[in-house]
Scaffold this active site. Structure first.
Site, mmCIF file in Angstrom:
data_model
loop_
_atom_site.group_PDB
_atom_site.id
_atom_site.type_symbol
_atom_site.label_atom_id
_atom_site.label_comp_id
_atom_site.label_asym_id
_atom_site.label_seq_id
_atom_site.Cartn_x
_atom_site.Cartn_y
_atom_site.Cartn_z
ATOM 1 N N ARG A 79 -111.706 -11.620 4.680
ATOM 2 C CA ARG A 79 -110.921 -12.762 5.143
ATOM 3 C C ARG A 79 -109.972 -13.183 4.027
ATOM 4 O O ARG A 79 -110.334 -13.107 2.831
ATOM 5 C CB ARG A 79 -111.827 -13.921 5.554
ATOM 6 N N HIS A 115 -111.871 -14.930 17.706
ATOM 7 C CA HIS A 115 -111.098 -15.885 18.498
ATOM 8 C C HIS A 115 -110.040 -15.158 19.337
ATOM 9 O O HIS A 115 -109.881 -15.437 20.523
ATOM 10 C CB HIS A 115 -110.411 -16.905 17.586
ATOM 11 N N ARG A 168 -104.759 -18.620 13.770
ATOM 12 C CA ARG A 168 -105.837 -18.031 12.966
ATOM 13 C C ARG A 168 -105.316 -17.482 11.632
ATOM 14 O O ARG A 168 -106.021 -17.518 10.624
ATOM 15 C CB ARG A 168 -106.529 -16.904 13.756
ATOM 16 N N HIS A 174 -107.883 -15.188 8.936
ATOM 17 C CA HIS A 174 -107.649 -13.805 9.381
ATOM 18 C C HIS A 174 -106.326 -13.281 8.846
ATOM 19 O O HIS A 174 -105.371 -14.050 8.660
ATOM 20 C CB HIS A 174 -107.624 -13.712 10.912
#
Length: 355
Positions: A79, A115, A168, A174
């Site tokens: 991440r 997501h 995101r 991300h």
């Protein structure tokens, strides 16, 4: 991968610098893509309007999130918020500064985005269902209207997916390539279920066997990699190390938390849809009445919002997983069986008075 990560960081920095004023909107779109909203908003709404679509939505969401978990374990995706701190590619400790937010510090691996995958698979189901319903009611001679409907719904689909993906990336949870993989993966899962109509009439045995298979495969895969000395929970200590605020670390973002939640929902749906309460209410005469469906929709959505006030203790991890499974199983039981049955019983006295 360093090339994708480095350029991804540049995109995140650009978004955080030039679009900081849109944080509220982007945070809202991130919540739109939250897989938990599938069960508390989209499912209660669609199941009461169209049981086949609601049932398919749960299957797509659960199987899609299961594939997401397996791929996260295989791909070992970093991440952004911790990668910039861990990588050695920036000379003299000159790592870029990425702003963190309350929703940034997810603890599981980052690729593909859960997501983006959850949002794309569920909205794919909703758009195809809406297209099938509207076009079937149109006269085939209205070719222009067909095209306008098709264009509008798919434009809406892509607008939502792009917004969720940008949100995101903006919060640095991300990289861009991870959200793109998530969208593609979600669409593939949803399209696969377009060709499996049997799930709408699946027996309780099918639900239990599917639940058992998903759990045993995930557990077996986890234990196999542990035997190979591969720690699939490698991301949790890194997330805790580099998160700007310890209060932003939540146990419900760990890989097993999502698995337990999804298995609970599928387990609850299997029991609910094969229950006597469901058969008496939704499969009886009331099931075809618009007033009954609207009352069930409103009651279900209201009840689901009350579920947010039920806080599961997180001090013991195993207790958290057990209670999370029970809470998740109660969601479809409430929406599919309990709420319709209560409304069905309340409507019976008024019917007798009329007669």
């Amino acid at each position: 991968m360093d090339f994708l990560h480095r350029n991804g960081v540049l995109i995140i920095q650009h978004l955080q610098k030039d679009y900081r004023a849109y944080y509220s909107f982007l945070n809202f779109m991130s919540n739109v893509g939250d897989p938990r909203n599938i069960f508390s908003i989209y499912f209660p709404l669609w199941f009461q309007l169209n049981q086949a679509v609601g049932t398919k939505m749960i299957w797509v969401a659960v199987v899609g999130d299961w594939f997401n978990l397996i791929f996260k374990w295989i791909l070992f995706g970093h991440r952004p918020y911790w990668w910039v701190q861990e990588t050695q590619i920036y000379p003299n400790h000159s790592s870029p500064c990425l702003e963190q937010f309350p929703t940034t510090c997810e603890t599981g691996p980052g690729s593909p985005s859960g997501h983006a995958m959850g949002s794309s698979c569920v909205w794919y189901v909703m758009v195809t269902a809406a297209l099938g319903h509207t076009i079937s009611r149109m006269d085939k001679s209205f070719t222009t209207l067909h095209r306008l409907t098709w264009s509008f719904l798919w434009s809406l689909f892509w607008l939502i997916q792009i917004s969720v993906c940008i949100s995101r990336v903006f919060i640095a949870t991300h990289f861009p390539h991870q959200v793109i993989l998530g969208v593609i993966g979600g669409m593939l899962v949803a399209e696969a279920f377009e060709h499996t109509p049997r799930i709408q009439t699946a027996s309780l045995s099918t639900y239990l066997k599917t639940n058992l298979f998903l759990f045993l495969f995930a557990l077996g895969f986890y234990l196999l990699l542990r035997l190979l000395d591969i720690d699939l929970l490698w991301s949790v200590p890194i997330a805790k190390k580099w998160c700007a605020n310890p209060d932003w670390i939540h146990i419900d973002t760990t890989p097993f938390a999502g698995l337990v939640r999804n298995l609970g929902v599928l387990f609850g749906l299997g029991f609910a849809i094969n229950s006597e309460m469901f058969l008496r209410s939704c499969r009886g005469e009331n099931g075809y009445r618009l007033s009954f469906r609207l009352l069930c929709t409103l009651a279900s959505l209201t009840t689901m919002q009350l579920y947010h006030f039920i806080k599961i203790p997180t001090h013991t991890e195993y207790l958290f997983y057990v209670l999370s499974f029970c809470k998740s199983a109660s969601i479809p039981l409430t929406v599919v069986a309990l709420v319709p049955y209560c409304i069905h019983m309340l409507m019976k006295p008024s019917e007798k008075k009329i007669h």
